[in-house]
Write a protein that holds these residues in place. Structure first.
Motif, PDB file in Angstrom:
ATOM      1  N   ASN B 445      31.438  41.548  48.917  1.00  0.00           N
ATOM      2  CA  ASN B 445      31.450  40.134  49.290  1.00  0.00           C
ATOM      3  C   ASN B 445      30.390  39.349  48.536  1.00  0.00           C
ATOM      4  OD1 ASN B 445      33.541  39.684  51.362  1.00  0.00           O
ATOM      5  ND2 ASN B 445      32.462  41.354  52.362  1.00  0.00           N
ATOM      6  N   LEU B 446      29.199  39.960  48.426  1.00  0.00           N
ATOM      7  CA  LEU B 446      28.120  39.281  47.700  1.00  0.00           C
ATOM      8  C   LEU B 446      28.551  39.041  46.251  1.00  0.00           C
ATOM      9  CD1 LEU B 446      25.190  38.294  47.567  1.00  0.00           C
ATOM     10  CD2 LEU B 446      24.538  40.582  46.857  1.00  0.00           C
ATOM     11  N   GLY B 447      29.142  40.071  45.647  1.00  0.00           N
ATOM     12  CA  GLY B 447      29.590  39.947  44.257  1.00  0.00           C
ATOM     13  C   GLY B 447      30.635  38.863  44.110  1.00  0.00           C
ATOM     14  N   ALA B 448      31.593  38.843  45.046  1.00  0.00           N
ATOM     15  CA  ALA B 448      32.648  37.827  44.972  1.00  0.00           C
ATOM     16  C   ALA B 448      32.033  36.438  45.103  1.00  0.00           C
ATOM     17  CB  ALA B 448      33.668  38.060  46.064  1.00  0.00           C
ATOM     18  N   THR B 516      34.443  40.032  34.715  1.00  0.00           N
ATOM     19  CA  THR B 516      34.032  41.390  34.319  1.00  0.00           C
ATOM     20  C   THR B 516      32.602  41.678  34.778  1.00  0.00           C
ATOM     21  OG1 THR B 516      35.432  41.106  32.410  1.00  0.00           O
ATOM     22  CG2 THR B 516      33.923  42.950  32.350  1.00  0.00           C
ATOM     23  N   LEU B 517      31.801  40.613  34.916  1.00  0.00           N
ATOM     24  CA  LEU B 517      30.422  40.800  35.361  1.00  0.00           C
ATOM     25  C   LEU B 517      30.345  41.206  36.828  1.00  0.00           C
ATOM     26  CD1 LEU B 517      28.811  37.773  33.563  1.00  0.00           C
ATOM     27  CD2 LEU B 517      28.351  40.156  33.106  1.00  0.00           C
ATOM     28  N   TYR B 518      31.468  41.072  37.531  1.00  0.00           N
ATOM     29  CA  TYR B 518      31.550  41.499  38.930  1.00  0.00           C
ATOM     30  C   TYR B 518      32.046  42.937  38.890  1.00  0.00           C
ATOM     31  CZ  TYR B 518      33.349  41.484  43.756  1.00  0.00           C
ATOM     32  OH  TYR B 518      33.641  41.777  45.051  1.00  0.00           O
ATOM     33  N   THR B 527      26.204  53.400  41.199  1.00  0.00           N
ATOM     34  CA  THR B 527      25.227  53.159  40.138  1.00  0.00           C
ATOM     35  C   THR B 527      24.665  51.756  40.318  1.00  0.00           C
ATOM     36  OG1 THR B 527      26.943  52.352  38.689  1.00  0.00           O
ATOM     37  CG2 THR B 527      26.353  54.656  38.473  1.00  0.00           C
ATOM     38  N   LEU B 528      23.603  51.452  39.595  1.00  0.00           N
ATOM     39  CA  LEU B 528      22.942  50.168  39.836  1.00  0.00           C
ATOM     40  C   LEU B 528      23.242  49.119  38.770  1.00  0.00           C
ATOM     41  CD1 LEU B 528      19.507  51.370  41.176  1.00  0.00           C
ATOM     42  CD2 LEU B 528      21.380  50.337  42.440  1.00  0.00           C
ATOM     43  N   SER B 529      24.181  49.432  37.864  1.00  0.00           N
ATOM     44  CA  SER B 529      24.408  48.481  36.773  1.00  0.00           C
ATOM     45  C   SER B 529      24.994  47.165  37.290  1.00  0.00           C
ATOM     46  CB  SER B 529      25.321  49.081  35.717  1.00  0.00           C
ATOM     47  OG  SER B 529      26.574  49.357  36.279  1.00  0.00           O
ATOM     48  N   TYR B 530      25.545  47.158  38.521  1.00  0.00           N
ATOM     49  CA  TYR B 530      26.074  45.893  39.027  1.00  0.00           C
ATOM     50  C   TYR B 530      24.963  44.879  39.266  1.00  0.00           C
ATOM     51  CZ  TYR B 530      24.582  47.397  43.686  1.00  0.00           C
ATOM     52  OH  TYR B 530      23.837  47.791  44.761  1.00  0.00           O
ATOM     53  N   LEU B 531      23.720  45.380  39.440  1.00  0.00           N
ATOM     54  CA  LEU B 531      22.629  44.470  39.804  1.00  0.00           C
ATOM     55  C   LEU B 531      22.330  43.458  38.707  1.00  0.00           C
ATOM     56  CD1 LEU B 531      20.087  46.623  41.786  1.00  0.00           C
ATOM     57  CD2 LEU B 531      21.317  44.595  42.554  1.00  0.00           C
ATOM     58  N   TRP B 532      22.156  43.943  37.460  1.00  0.00           N
ATOM     59  CA  TRP B 532      21.824  42.968  36.408  1.00  0.00           C
ATOM     60  C   TRP B 532      23.013  42.073  36.116  1.00  0.00           C
ATOM     61  CZ3 TRP B 532      24.614  43.117  31.900  1.00  0.00           C
ATOM     62  CH2 TRP B 532      25.233  44.329  31.553  1.00  0.00           C
TER      63      TRP B 532
END
Lengths: 380, 559
Positions: B445-448, B516-518, B527-532
């Motif tokens: 949800n945060l990503g969206a 794509t950044l989401y 993994t943590l790559s979604y954070l940056w």
């Protein structure tokens, strides 16, 4: 009297002759200033500058001594505005809109709104989108007038109103005027300007060509009469008298004469002895005045055109696009020259090619010039 | 900087859109999570996974059976060798082994200045010595050929180390000159071999899933017992040693041993899992029978293959491989890979993460943002209704700040509701035991929201840049929808689609889309790559909102 709105050398060039050019005028406190002109002559553009929606290319607009662009929000504290193009926010009905507007203005007292609504016989419960043009106009007028501020800026405020309603509106304007408010209004209706305005400016192709003082027009020292005689003898006899004849229509035994007020009695004394078919005063009004001014302006323009035909335009007066084109060509040539010079330095080649090119470009230019001339002739 | 009246006006103008978009997106999300959750769309995956795990287990079991069978027969042969050992030979071999060991012990002591050696040091010396002996082809080759048994290097090292361990044990201390040395040496070798069998069986069992010390000990004891019996059953043959007479007992022994071990281990597991004693007994027995049958089949197949291949070198190894082959070894490699990938794929995270949150769930909020962002500035400028706001003492900055606040707040409220809906839906579908846990659904949800924040910023910027609604809609909406379409096309090239259906060239579209950044795949895999990437989305939103705000201050408005 202090001047409330000052416009100095205001210019906004939209290209192709559109826009406003070197506009200057001022509106004094308590004055009602009319602004008249054909469609697309620049009335709305001027008003948008005063409202601070547009930034002047050159020149300056001040309202109450404040810069119209920079201090726009401050100025709005003293200004009421009826836009030329009526479009309301996406709200349900008139009441909602007026309430929202009152909230934006920070108004709490609804007395004035009620008064205005009653005066203009406005049905505020109507759906905003389904309103007729007149109703929209009335709603816009109420929205503007409800704040009861000192300066009114009205862009063709009476369009869409029926004749009776226009009367009411003019009454309303006169009411406001009597409160000492400064009014700046544009219109295409000469009569309503005549009724309210102290001064009226005529704008034509982005330039003010005349500012008429209404008191001068209304209080001319002479009157114009059209007189038609029943018999030919009377007509000829009258013509021999020393009255200033403006227009002579022999066919109908008719003359139009200009009589100074002091000579009025003498005229009627004279006419006692003639059999008249009719006598009528030809009213001199704003419309007539501006028609005369416009006729002069057209004549002047014609003269200029003829002059141009006779003597082709000197370069300074070329239009912007033409100037740009010439500049571009110059640059191209420069580049070519530079390149050929470089080539020479590096390869020691003879300048033949570059020279040929120069000759070519000269020929092209000559052709272009010819074409342009032809076009201008055609246009004329 | 903020106008409450204008905010209210924007709310009144857009609430219908907001409500319909929010409700329909919430309903869609609830359906996706709850209804699909109850349909059990992961069943196929689970059954496929079962097939593969079963196949693996089966193959492992068969290997065990065949290995045990071989060990049984080898141990009998070893016993034969032990009994026919020549005393001189034994002396020489033992002498070599022990001498080397003692020499190494002494040098270790002097090197490290030690009086006594502790067990760890001893173990180290044992390993070093055993390795040096076994890897020396001259010495080891001599010893093995004398003994007449074939042992691999690894087994050899273990075996020699075992001999050293036994040697260090005072009970077995012996010297080659003693009169009953041969018997003692035989005992040492036998004990070493049995110890080796015990240890390897223990470790093998422990490496299995669900095993513990208890069951490993049980299994090792059973194996030791079996091998001890096997060695005891050796009878001196007339002429050369022949394994044929022992085959039947080997097969039965191994089958029974596997039956016992399985029964014991499985029963304990079931009891530990909370099953009733009676039920556990019968279930464990049933399973043990299955294992027994499997073992029987594997050994028979192994024998058949051995007969078929003849007694050539490597025949044993091939027969073993053939006998232990599972289903997965029999289908073509590519198909097997595709199937196992399908088995490992999480259809839930594909549908909820990559399809709902990145495509379907974004579509309606996108439409809302495109229309609202346009209506907040460009639409009002184009129609002229902005004149009513700007003819009041409201600053342009106030207008932009208020309108962008409205856009962000409405989006935030929308995704807050969506978050609540999704959390409830996950709770209904089983909470943290569901394919997607609470943490992941919150990140989705945060990503969206951040994705929509970036898009809203962009649309708002377009709305502030253009005076015409058609350009604002065309550029802002056009590029936004283009992004969504690219994400849909890119899905077919992304790693979430099984390789059998994937067209990797389509992945190119993912580079054209801001969505794509989401990175839902990164969220699912932990993994943590979604954070940056979230950071970039946030930055895009902030920058575009600011550009829009500043531009609107300075431009001409046709009002």
């Amino acid at each position: 009297m202090d001047s409330v709105i000052t416009v100095e050398h205001l210019t906004k060039d939209y290209g192709e002759g559109r826009g406003i050019f070197d506009l200057s005028f001022e509106v004094k406190k308590g004055e009602t200033f009319g602004f008249v002109g054909t469609n697309g002559s620049g009335k709305t553009t001027t008003i948008r500058h005063i409202m601070g929606f547009l930034k002047a290319q050159s020149g300056q607009v001040t309202v109450l001594g404040l810069d119209a662009w920079k201090d726009s929000p401050e100025i709005k504290k003293y200004v009421e505005y009826v836009p030329g193009e009526i479009a309301f926010p996406d709200l349900r009905d008139g009441t909602t809109f007026l309430k929202a507007q009152a909230e934006l203005l920070g108004l709490k007292d609804t007395n004035r709104i009620n008064y205005l609504v009653e005066k203009l016989q406005l049905d505020t419960s109507a759906n905003l989108k389904r309103m007729s043009k007149g109703m929209k106009q009335k709603t816009a007028i109420v929205a503007a007038f409800m704040a009861d501020k000192d300066i009114l800026i009205l862009d063709e405020p009476s369009t869409g109103l029926d004749p009776l309603m226009r009367e009411t509106f003019i009454e309303l304007l006169q009411e406001e005027k009597s409160k000492g408010k400064t009014i700046f209004m544009s219109s295409q209706m000469f009569d309503e300007l005549e009724d309210v305005c102290d001064r009226v400016a005529l704008i034509f192709d982005g330039r003010i060509i005349d500012i008429a003082d209404m008191s001068e027009i209304n209080n001319l020292p002479y009157k114009t009469f059209k007189v038609e005689f029943t018999t030919r003898e009377d007509y000829l006899k009258f013509k021999r008298l020393k009255y200033e004849i403006v227009r002579d229509q022999e066919k109908y035994n008719q003359v139009t004469i200009k009589v100074y007020d002091k000579n009025l009695n003498r005229l009627f004394d004279t006419l006692k002895n003639y059999t008249l078919k009719f006598i009528a005063e030809v009213k001199y009004n704003l419309e007539k005045h501006f028609k005369e001014v416009l006729a002069k302006e057209y004549a002047r323009l014609d003269a200029i055109k003829k002059e141009e035909e006779a003597h082709p335009k000197p370069q300074e007066e070329l239009t912007r696009t033409e100037q740009k084109q010439i500049k571009r060509e110059h640059k191209k040539e420069e580049k070519k020259e530079n390149q050929s010079e470089k080539n020479e330095k590096f390869f020691n080649k003879p300048k033949v090619k570059a020279e040929k090119k120069e000759i070519k470009t000269h020929k092209k230019e000559a052709k272009k010039a010819e074409k342009q001339e032809k076009k201008e002739v055609d246009n004329v | 900087m903020f106008s409450k009246a204008l905010f209210k006006q924007s709310m009144k103008a857009n609430w219908v859109k907001w409500v319909s978009v929010t409700l329909s997106t919430c309903v869609m999300l609830a359906i996706v999570i709850i209804v699909l959750g109850n349909l059990g769309i992961n069943d196929i995956r689970d059954s496929l996974k079962d097939v593969f795990t079963q196949a693996d287990q089966e193959s492992y079991l068969k290997e065990n059976a065949v290995d045990g069978y071989e060990l049984y027969l080898t141990s009998i042969e070893l016993e034969g060798t032990l009994q026919s050992l020549d005393a001189d030979m034994a002396q020489t071999a033992y002498g070599i082994l022990i001498n080397q060991y003692n020499t190494n012990k002494e040098s270790y002591k002097t090197e490290n200045n030690l009086e006594e050696l502790d067990e760890t040091a001893l173990e180290e010396i044992r390993r070093d010595t055993a390795t040096s002996i076994v890897t020396n082809p001259l010495i080891w080759g001599g010893i093995t050929s004398q003994l007449g048994v074939s042992i691999s290097q690894e087994q050899g090292i273990d075996f020699v180390m075992e001999i050293y361990r036994v040697y260090d044990n005072p009970v077995y201390t012996t010297s080659p000159t003693e009169p009953d040395f041969l018997t003692k040496f035989q005992n040492i070798l036998r004990t070493s071999f049995l110890n080796y069998v015990y240890t390897s069986a223990y470790e093998l069992n422990l490496s299995q899933e669900g095993s513990n010390d208890e069951s490993a000990t049980y299994s090792a004891e059973k194996m030791e017992e079996l091998i001890t019996n096997a060695m005891a059953s050796y009878q001196v043959p007339e002429g050369e040693f022949d394994r044929t007479p022992y085959k039947e007992s080997a097969m039965t022994g191994i089958n029974n041993m596997l039956y016992d071990v399985t029964n014991y281990t499985y029963y304990n597991q079931l009891i530990a899992g909370g099953m009733e004693e009676e039920e556990a007994t019968s279930t464990a027995e049933q399973y043990a029978v299955v294992v027994k049958v499997l073992s029987n089949t594997a050994i028979s197949t192994y024998e058949l293959w051995l007969d078929e291949l003849g007694d050539v070198e490597g025949a044993q190894e091939q027969a073993r491989t053939e006998a232990c082959a599972s289903i997965t070894d029999q289908i073509p490699e590519k198909v097997s890979e595709a199937l196992s990938e399908l088995g490992n794929m999480d259809i839930y995270s594909l549908i909820i993460g990559s399809i709902f949150y990145r495509i379907a769930g974004l579509l309606l909020p996108m439409v809302f943002v495109i229309m609202t962002a346009n209506g907040l500035l460009a639409g009002q400028v184009d129609s002229g209704s902005m004149a009513y706001v700007l003819s009041t003492p409201t600053k342009r900055r106030t207008v932009t700040v208020t309108q962008m606040t409205y856009l962000i707040v409405s989006l935030f409220a929308m995704f807050a509701l969506l978050t609540v809906t999704s959390v409830i839906a996950v709770w209904i579908s089983g909470g943290n035991s569901f394919a997607i846990n609470y943490g992941q659904i919150l990140l989705f949800n945060l990503g969206a929201f951040l994705t929509m924040f970036a898009i809203a910023g962009f649309c708002f910027m377009c709305s502030a840049l253009f005076n015409r609604a058609k350009y604002s809609l065309g550029v802002g909406g056009g590029i936004t929808i283009f992004s969504l379409v690219c994400t849909i096309l890119g899905l077919f090239g992304s790693s979430v689609v099984p390789s059998a259906m994937r067209i990797s060239a389509m992945n190119f579209f993912n580079y054209l889309s801001v969505i794509t950044l989401y990175d839902t795949v990164s969220i699912m895999s932990g993994t943590l790559s979604y954070l940056w990437k979230f950071g970039i989305l946030l930055a895009i939103g902030v920058v575009t909102f600011i550009i829009g705000g500043f531009r609107f201050d300075k431009k001409d408005l046709p009002l």
